[in-house]
Design an enzyme around this catalytic site. Structure first.
Site, PDB file in Angstrom:
ATOM      1  N   PHE A 110       0.291  11.789   7.183  1.00 37.96           N
ATOM      2  CA  PHE A 110      -0.306  10.487   7.411  1.00 37.96           C
ATOM      3  C   PHE A 110      -1.564  10.400   6.551  1.00 37.96           C
ATOM      4  O   PHE A 110      -2.375  11.318   6.532  1.00 37.96           O
ATOM      5  CB  PHE A 110      -0.654  10.308   8.886  1.00 37.96           C
ATOM      6  CG  PHE A 110      -0.971   8.885   9.242  1.00 37.96           C
ATOM      7  CD1 PHE A 110       0.047   7.980   9.485  1.00 37.96           C
ATOM      8  CD2 PHE A 110      -2.285   8.449   9.296  1.00 37.96           C
ATOM      9  CE1 PHE A 110      -0.238   6.658   9.794  1.00 37.96           C
ATOM     10  CE2 PHE A 110      -2.573   7.132   9.612  1.00 37.96           C
ATOM     11  CZ  PHE A 110      -1.549   6.239   9.858  1.00 37.96           C
ATOM     12  N   ASP A 147       0.825  -1.217   0.000  1.00 38.53           N
ATOM     13  CA  ASP A 147       0.000   0.000   0.000  1.00 38.53           C
ATOM     14  C   ASP A 147       0.857   1.265   0.000  1.00 38.53           C
ATOM     15  O   ASP A 147       0.620   2.192  -0.759  1.00 38.53           O
ATOM     16  CB  ASP A 147      -0.961  -0.003   1.205  1.00 38.53           C
ATOM     17  CG  ASP A 147      -0.249  -0.187   2.553  1.00 38.53           C
ATOM     18  OD1 ASP A 147       0.984  -0.421   2.569  1.00 38.53           O
ATOM     19  OD2 ASP A 147      -0.923  -0.104   3.591  1.00 38.53           O
ATOM     20  N   ASP A 181       6.972   3.935   3.313  1.00 30.21           N
ATOM     21  CA  ASP A 181       7.194   5.139   4.108  1.00 30.21           C
ATOM     22  C   ASP A 181       8.680   5.196   4.477  1.00 30.21           C
ATOM     23  O   ASP A 181       9.495   5.639   3.677  1.00 30.21           O
ATOM     24  CB  ASP A 181       6.267   5.049   5.323  1.00 30.21           C
ATOM     25  CG  ASP A 181       6.271   6.290   6.191  1.00 30.21           C
ATOM     26  OD1 ASP A 181       6.646   7.353   5.708  1.00 30.21           O
ATOM     27  OD2 ASP A 181       5.896   6.196   7.372  1.00 30.21           O
TER      28      ASP A 181
HETATM   29  P1  5GP Z   1       7.454   1.715   6.629  1.00 27.81           P
HETATM   30  O1  5GP Z   1       8.046   0.494   7.222  1.00 27.81           O
HETATM   31  O2  5GP Z   1       7.790   1.919   5.162  1.00 27.81           O
HETATM   32  O3  5GP Z   1       7.763   2.949   7.456  1.00 27.81           O
HETATM   33  O4  5GP Z   1       5.897   1.610   6.772  1.00 27.81           O
HETATM   34  C1  5GP Z   1       5.167   0.759   5.999  1.00 27.81           C
HETATM   35  C2  5GP Z   1       3.827   0.496   6.611  1.00 27.81           C
HETATM   36  O5  5GP Z   1       3.450   1.504   7.563  1.00 27.81           O
HETATM   37  C3  5GP Z   1       2.785   0.546   5.525  1.00 27.81           C
HETATM   38  O6  5GP Z   1       2.620  -0.705   4.922  1.00 27.81           O
HETATM   39  C4  5GP Z   1       1.578   1.023   6.279  1.00 27.81           C
HETATM   40  O7  5GP Z   1       0.919  -0.067   6.862  1.00 27.81           O
HETATM   41  C5  5GP Z   1       2.136   1.904   7.375  1.00 27.81           C
HETATM   42  N1  5GP Z   1       2.115   3.323   6.993  1.00 27.81           N
HETATM   43  C6  5GP Z   1       3.153   4.107   6.649  1.00 27.81           C
HETATM   44  N2  5GP Z   1       2.759   5.356   6.357  1.00 27.81           N
HETATM   45  C7  5GP Z   1       1.411   5.353   6.505  1.00 27.81           C
HETATM   46  C8  5GP Z   1       0.396   6.340   6.313  1.00 27.81           C
HETATM   47  O8  5GP Z   1       0.615   7.507   5.955  1.00 27.81           O
HETATM   48  N3  5GP Z   1      -0.877   5.933   6.552  1.00 27.81           N
HETATM   49  C9  5GP Z   1      -1.193   4.680   6.948  1.00 27.81           C
HETATM   50  N4  5GP Z   1      -2.475   4.407   7.141  1.00 27.81           N
HETATM   51  N5  5GP Z   1      -0.282   3.716   7.127  1.00 27.81           N
HETATM   52  C10 5GP Z   1       1.010   4.058   6.906  1.00 27.81           C
END
Ligand code: 5GP
Length: 178
Positions: A155, A103, A106
């Protein structure tokens, strides 16, 4: 953590823009996987709506689907930095053309962890499709083969993305702003 009621939902990407982008990604994947039998692995839970729309747009008959679940947020808006695999695959992917459906990328910590885990299982190829990314928050380099939208550092919720399990059902993508 602040309650979600302290935040306003502001529309960032509407459902028409999402549909157009999903169709564009589907045609790129269709073009690249001709005469192959890719296994699409959705990363739960956030990718389930994107994946459902995407697979129905692919002009490939022989795709297969599976799901994994990775935990990184623990019901907070900031990543804990810790990543764990909650649900792994039940079948071998050795020799398969694997395409991971995410999805949002980040910090990149979750997907790097997952890609490293899948690579150890010796797939024939391993590619990444992400609906969205937030490059300004990246902590580890991630190469995204198929990308929908680049987002600002807000977010976001909707179209599968949640805050404390809520808002996944919204058809558009919203940013949460104070
Ligand atoms: P990362 O490990 O890349 O920081 O985060 C990945 C996961 O964090 C994504 O698969 C998602 O579930 C969650 N995440 C990161 N940013 C967002 C955001 O802006 N909104 C939401 N709902 N989930 C996020």
């Amino acid at each position: 953590m602040k309650q979600s009621s302290h935040y306003q939902l502001k529309i960032l990407i509407n459902k028409d823009q999402i549909a157009e982008t999903v169709a564009r990604i589907a045609s790129e994947i269709t073009r690249d996987y001709q005469k192959r039998q890719p296994l699409l692995i959705g990363v739960l839970k956030g990718s389930f709506i994107f994946m459902a729309d995407l697979v129905r747009q692919l002009k490939l008959i022989d795709i297969e689907t599976d799901f994994v679940q990775v935990a990184s947020y623990y019901a907070e808006k900031e990543s804990s930095g810790k990543v764990t695999l909650i649900q792994d695959l039940h079948k071998s992917i050795t020799g398969r053309d694997v395409l991971v459906i995410e999805d949002i990328v980040d910090t990149g910590l979750s997907i790097s962890f997952l890609l490293a885990h899948l690579k150890k299982k010796n797939p024939a190829s391993l590619k990444l499709c992400a609906l969205t990314e937030k490059p300004s928050r990246r902590q580890v380099a991630v190469s995204i083969d198929y990308l929908g939208f680049t987002l600002p550092d807000n977010f976001v919720v909707g179209y599968g993305l949640d805050l404390n399990e809520k808002y996944r059902c919204l058809p558009d993508i919203y940013s949460m702003e104070k």
